[in-house]
Design an enzyme around this catalytic site. Structure first.
Site, PDB file in Angstrom:
ATOM      1  N   GLY A   1      19.756  13.980   1.010  1.00 18.92           N
ATOM      2  CA  GLY A   1      18.811  13.956   1.776  1.00 18.92           C
ATOM      3  C   GLY A   1      18.921  14.912   2.994  1.00 18.92           C
ATOM      4  O   GLY A   1      18.098  15.155   3.871  1.00 18.92           O
TER       5      GLY A   1
ATOM      6  N   SER B   1      19.728  18.135   2.699  1.00 19.40           N
ATOM      7  CA  SER B   1      19.802  19.712   2.572  1.00 19.40           C
ATOM      8  C   SER B   1      18.609  19.789   1.404  1.00 19.40           C
ATOM      9  O   SER B   1      18.162  18.807   0.636  1.00 19.40           O
ATOM     10  CB  SER B   1      21.108  20.067   2.032  1.00 19.40           C
ATOM     11  OG  SER B   1      21.064  21.273   1.685  1.00 19.40           O
ATOM     12  N   GLY B   2      18.241  20.848   1.342  1.00 18.72           N
ATOM     13  CA  GLY B   2      17.317  21.349   0.263  1.00 18.72           C
ATOM     14  C   GLY B   2      16.449  20.768  -0.320  1.00 18.72           C
ATOM     15  O   GLY B   2      15.665  20.373   0.317  1.00 18.72           O
ATOM     16  N   ILE B   3      16.291  20.381  -1.482  1.00 11.62           N
ATOM     17  CA  ILE B   3      15.353  19.562  -2.114  1.00 11.62           C
ATOM     18  C   ILE B   3      15.086  18.063  -1.545  1.00 11.62           C
ATOM     19  O   ILE B   3      13.979  17.569  -1.421  1.00 11.62           O
ATOM     20  CB  ILE B   3      15.564  19.437  -3.640  1.00 11.62           C
ATOM     21  CG1 ILE B   3      15.212  20.945  -4.479  1.00 11.62           C
ATOM     22  CG2 ILE B   3      14.488  18.371  -4.257  1.00 11.62           C
ATOM     23  CD1 ILE B   3      15.632  20.973  -5.671  1.00 11.62           C
TER      24      ILE B   3
ATOM     25  N   SER C   1      17.019  19.386 -14.464  1.00 11.53           N
ATOM     26  CA  SER C   1      17.312  20.767 -14.185  1.00 11.53           C
ATOM     27  C   SER C   1      16.878  21.457 -15.674  1.00 11.53           C
ATOM     28  O   SER C   1      16.960  21.108 -16.639  1.00 11.53           O
ATOM     29  CB  SER C   1      18.712  21.275 -14.215  1.00 11.53           C
ATOM     30  OG  SER C   1      18.675  22.688 -13.994  1.00 11.53           O
TER      31      SER C   1
ATOM     32  N   TYR D   1      27.222  21.447 -16.209  1.00  6.83           N
ATOM     33  CA  TYR D   1      26.052  21.254 -15.513  1.00  6.83           C
ATOM     34  C   TYR D   1      24.922  20.977 -16.470  1.00  6.83           C
ATOM     35  O   TYR D   1      24.140  19.940 -16.208  1.00  6.83           O
ATOM     36  CB  TYR D   1      25.607  22.564 -14.783  1.00  6.83           C
ATOM     37  CG  TYR D   1      24.477  22.075 -13.634  1.00  6.83           C
ATOM     38  CD1 TYR D   1      24.832  21.389 -12.461  1.00  6.83           C
ATOM     39  CD2 TYR D   1      23.295  22.838 -14.019  1.00  6.83           C
ATOM     40  CE1 TYR D   1      23.435  21.409 -11.603  1.00  6.83           C
ATOM     41  CE2 TYR D   1      22.140  22.509 -13.075  1.00  6.83           C
ATOM     42  CZ  TYR D   1      22.240  21.864 -12.077  1.00  6.83           C
ATOM     43  OH  TYR D   1      21.296  21.593 -11.155  1.00  6.83           O
TER      44      TYR D   1
HETATM   45  P1  NAP Z   1      21.570  21.662  -2.028  1.00  7.14           P
HETATM   46  O1  NAP Z   1      20.629  22.202  -0.817  1.00  7.14           O
HETATM   47  O2  NAP Z   1      22.914  21.900  -2.040  1.00  7.14           O
HETATM   48  O3  NAP Z   1      21.639  19.977  -1.873  1.00  7.14           O
HETATM   49  C1  NAP Z   1      22.488  19.310  -2.510  1.00  7.14           C
HETATM   50  C2  NAP Z   1      22.474  17.822  -1.705  1.00  7.14           C
HETATM   51  O4  NAP Z   1      23.403  16.767  -2.454  1.00  7.14           O
HETATM   52  C3  NAP Z   1      23.127  17.903  -0.525  1.00  7.14           C
HETATM   53  O5  NAP Z   1      22.462  17.125   0.397  1.00  7.14           O
HETATM   54  C4  NAP Z   1      24.620  17.338  -0.553  1.00  7.14           C
HETATM   55  O6  NAP Z   1      24.868  16.892   0.598  1.00  7.14           O
HETATM   56  C5  NAP Z   1      24.279  16.284  -1.655  1.00  7.14           C
HETATM   57  N1  NAP Z   1      25.512  16.093  -2.544  1.00  7.14           N
HETATM   58  C6  NAP Z   1      26.210  16.872  -3.222  1.00  7.14           C
HETATM   59  N2  NAP Z   1      27.441  16.082  -3.937  1.00  7.14           N
HETATM   60  C7  NAP Z   1      27.226  14.998  -3.081  1.00  7.14           C
HETATM   61  C8  NAP Z   1      28.100  13.833  -3.431  1.00  7.14           C
HETATM   62  N3  NAP Z   1      29.164  13.724  -4.018  1.00  7.14           N
HETATM   63  N4  NAP Z   1      27.731  12.598  -2.499  1.00  7.14           N
HETATM   64  C9  NAP Z   1      26.584  12.603  -1.826  1.00  7.14           C
HETATM   65  N5  NAP Z   1      25.776  13.538  -1.517  1.00  7.14           N
HETATM   66  C10 NAP Z   1      26.257  14.703  -2.495  1.00  7.14           C
HETATM   67  O7  NAP Z   1      21.035  21.699  -3.237  1.00  7.14           O
HETATM   68  P2  NAP Z   1      19.631  21.198  -4.254  1.00  7.14           P
HETATM   69  O8  NAP Z   1      19.166  22.574  -4.878  1.00  7.14           O
HETATM   70  O9  NAP Z   1      18.680  20.822  -2.912  1.00  7.14           O
HETATM   71  O10 NAP Z   1      20.005  20.248  -5.140  1.00  7.14           O
HETATM   72  C11 NAP Z   1      19.502  19.044  -5.190  1.00  7.14           C
HETATM   73  C12 NAP Z   1      19.244  18.580  -6.603  1.00  7.14           C
HETATM   74  O11 NAP Z   1      18.442  19.449  -7.142  1.00  7.14           O
HETATM   75  C13 NAP Z   1      20.638  18.630  -7.309  1.00  7.14           C
HETATM   76  O12 NAP Z   1      21.016  17.622  -8.362  1.00  7.14           O
HETATM   77  C14 NAP Z   1      20.452  19.960  -8.138  1.00  7.14           C
HETATM   78  O13 NAP Z   1      21.329  19.793  -9.422  1.00  7.14           O
HETATM   79  C15 NAP Z   1      19.213  19.981  -8.443  1.00  7.14           C
HETATM   80  N6  NAP Z   1      18.332  21.122  -8.853  1.00  7.14           N
HETATM   81  C16 NAP Z   1      18.439  22.184  -8.033  1.00  7.14           C
HETATM   82  C17 NAP Z   1      17.912  23.597  -8.423  1.00  7.14           C
HETATM   83  C18 NAP Z   1      17.822  24.562  -7.419  1.00  7.14           C
HETATM   84  O14 NAP Z   1      17.405  25.757  -8.066  1.00  7.14           O
HETATM   85  N7  NAP Z   1      18.211  24.600  -6.280  1.00  7.14           N
HETATM   86  C19 NAP Z   1      17.342  23.498  -9.788  1.00  7.14           C
HETATM   87  C20 NAP Z   1      17.554  22.447 -10.446  1.00  7.14           C
HETATM   88  C21 NAP Z   1      17.776  21.157 -10.128  1.00  7.14           C
HETATM   89  P3  NAP Z   1      26.422  17.088   1.009  1.00  7.14           P
HETATM   90  O15 NAP Z   1      27.013  18.179   1.094  1.00  7.14           O
HETATM   91  O16 NAP Z   1      26.331  16.294   2.629  1.00  7.14           O
HETATM   92  O17 NAP Z   1      27.129  15.744   0.284  1.00  7.14           O
END
Ligand code: NAP
Length: 257
Positions: free
Chosen positions: A13, A15-17, A136, A149
């Site tokens: 929560g 970053s990002g989405i 995704s 992935y």
């Molecule tokens: P993001 O901004 O990089 O956010 C990823 C989040 O996951 C961060 O808050 C990160 O926090 C957390 N995270 C990663 N590994 C973790 C772990 N081991 N334990 C706890 N927290 C963890 O990217 P996002 O795009 O918002 O991604 C969120 C979700 O959306 C992911 O599941 C991703 O696969 C999915 N998604 C994204 C896209 C896209 O284009 N952006 C498309 C399809 C699906 P910390 O680094 O602090 O751990």
């Protein structure tokens, strides 16, 4: 206020989405706990979200840490009504040069941790709660270099259907939001410089019927729908939020005369 008196936990929560969704949830009246690994960005996010938010450092792949974070949220808010298992990582695994370490890290974070997050939350969820998992478009598009992935996100869809069966007796709904390419830090080097970002977004725009990259808010508002009573009869579904990329690829600008 569509989430008045509701309590939610969002993994990833900070970053990002996940952060965009936390903002929408708080604006709709919910109390929200956010988790992640990075203490600095977590605390900054919680401060921005205000008094109805709390943050807990928890690596989602560490089951005990996840359980502790959920317990902390329930101690502060009472039982939870919404769980958004959003934390996830990308990680390339191209055939020919993939490492076992990267492959297993993607699977551990995107599937195993999601399963155990849901399992850990169960005792702290109210009957009638809503669980949303983050999928995704890559689970169906066949993007080169993303076997682990893609498999992880296809696994999320499959798990959600099983969980929906197992949790229906408690009235708990389990659904998947499946984003297309969204403007977040997850794209790493592909968007690391302004030029790279511009080229990346232009490429996504050309291959997306609606002609653009998605914004975190597009996903947050869909998660709000799945979290709220507006989706009270939606169970075991996967909702693609991708500007038409999976349903109508032939409508993408690249195919227009
Ligand atoms: P993001 O901004 O990089 O956010 C990823 C989040 O996951 C961060 O808050 C990160 O926090 C957390 N995270 C990663 N590994 C973790 C772990 N081991 N334990 C706890 N927290 C963890 O990217 P996002 O795009 O918002 O991604 C969120 C979700 O959306 C992911 O599941 C991703 O696969 C999915 N998604 C994204 C896209 C896209 O284009 N952006 C498309 C399809 C699906 P910390 O680094 O602090 O751990």
């Amino acid at each position: 206020m569509r989430l008045a008196n509701k309590a939610a936990l969002i993994t990833g929560g900070n970053s990002g989405i996940g952060l965009a969704t936390a903002r929408v949830f708080v604006a709709e009246g919910a109390r929200v706990a956010i988790t992640g690994r990075n203490r600095v960005t977590l605390e900054a996010a919680a401060e921005e979200l205000g008094p109805n938010a709390l943050s807990a450092v928890a690596d989602a792949t560490d089951i005990a840490a996840t359980e502790a974070a959920i317990k902390q949220a329930a101690a502060k808010f009472g039982k939870l009504d919404i769980l958004f298992a959003n934390a996830g990582i990308a990680g390339g695994t191209p055939l020919g040069s993939a490492t076992l370490e990267t492959f297993e890290n993607v699977i551990r974070t995107n599937i195993t941790a999601v399963f155990f997050t849901v399992q850990a939350a169960l005792p702290y969820l109210n009957d009638g709660a809503s669980i949303i998992l983050n999928g995704s478009v890559i689970s169906v598009l066949g993007n080169p270099g993303y076997a682990a992935y893609a498999a992880s996100k296809a696994g999320v869809r499959a798990m959600a259907r099983v969980m929906a069966s197992e949790l229906s007796p408690r009235g708990i709904r389990v659904n998947v939001v499946a984003p297309g390419a969204i403007r977040t830090p997850i794209w790493g080097p592909a968007t690391a410089t302004p030029e790279a970002e511009k080229a990346f977004e232009a490429r996504i725009g050309r291959t997306t019927p609606l002609g653009r990259i998605g914004e975190p808010d597009h996903i947050a508002k869909t998660v709000l729908f799945l979290a709220s009573d507006d989706s009270a009869h939606v169970q075991g579904q996967e909702l693609f939020v991708d500007g038409g990329a999976t349903a109508s690829p032939a409508g993408a600008p690249i195919y227009r005369a």
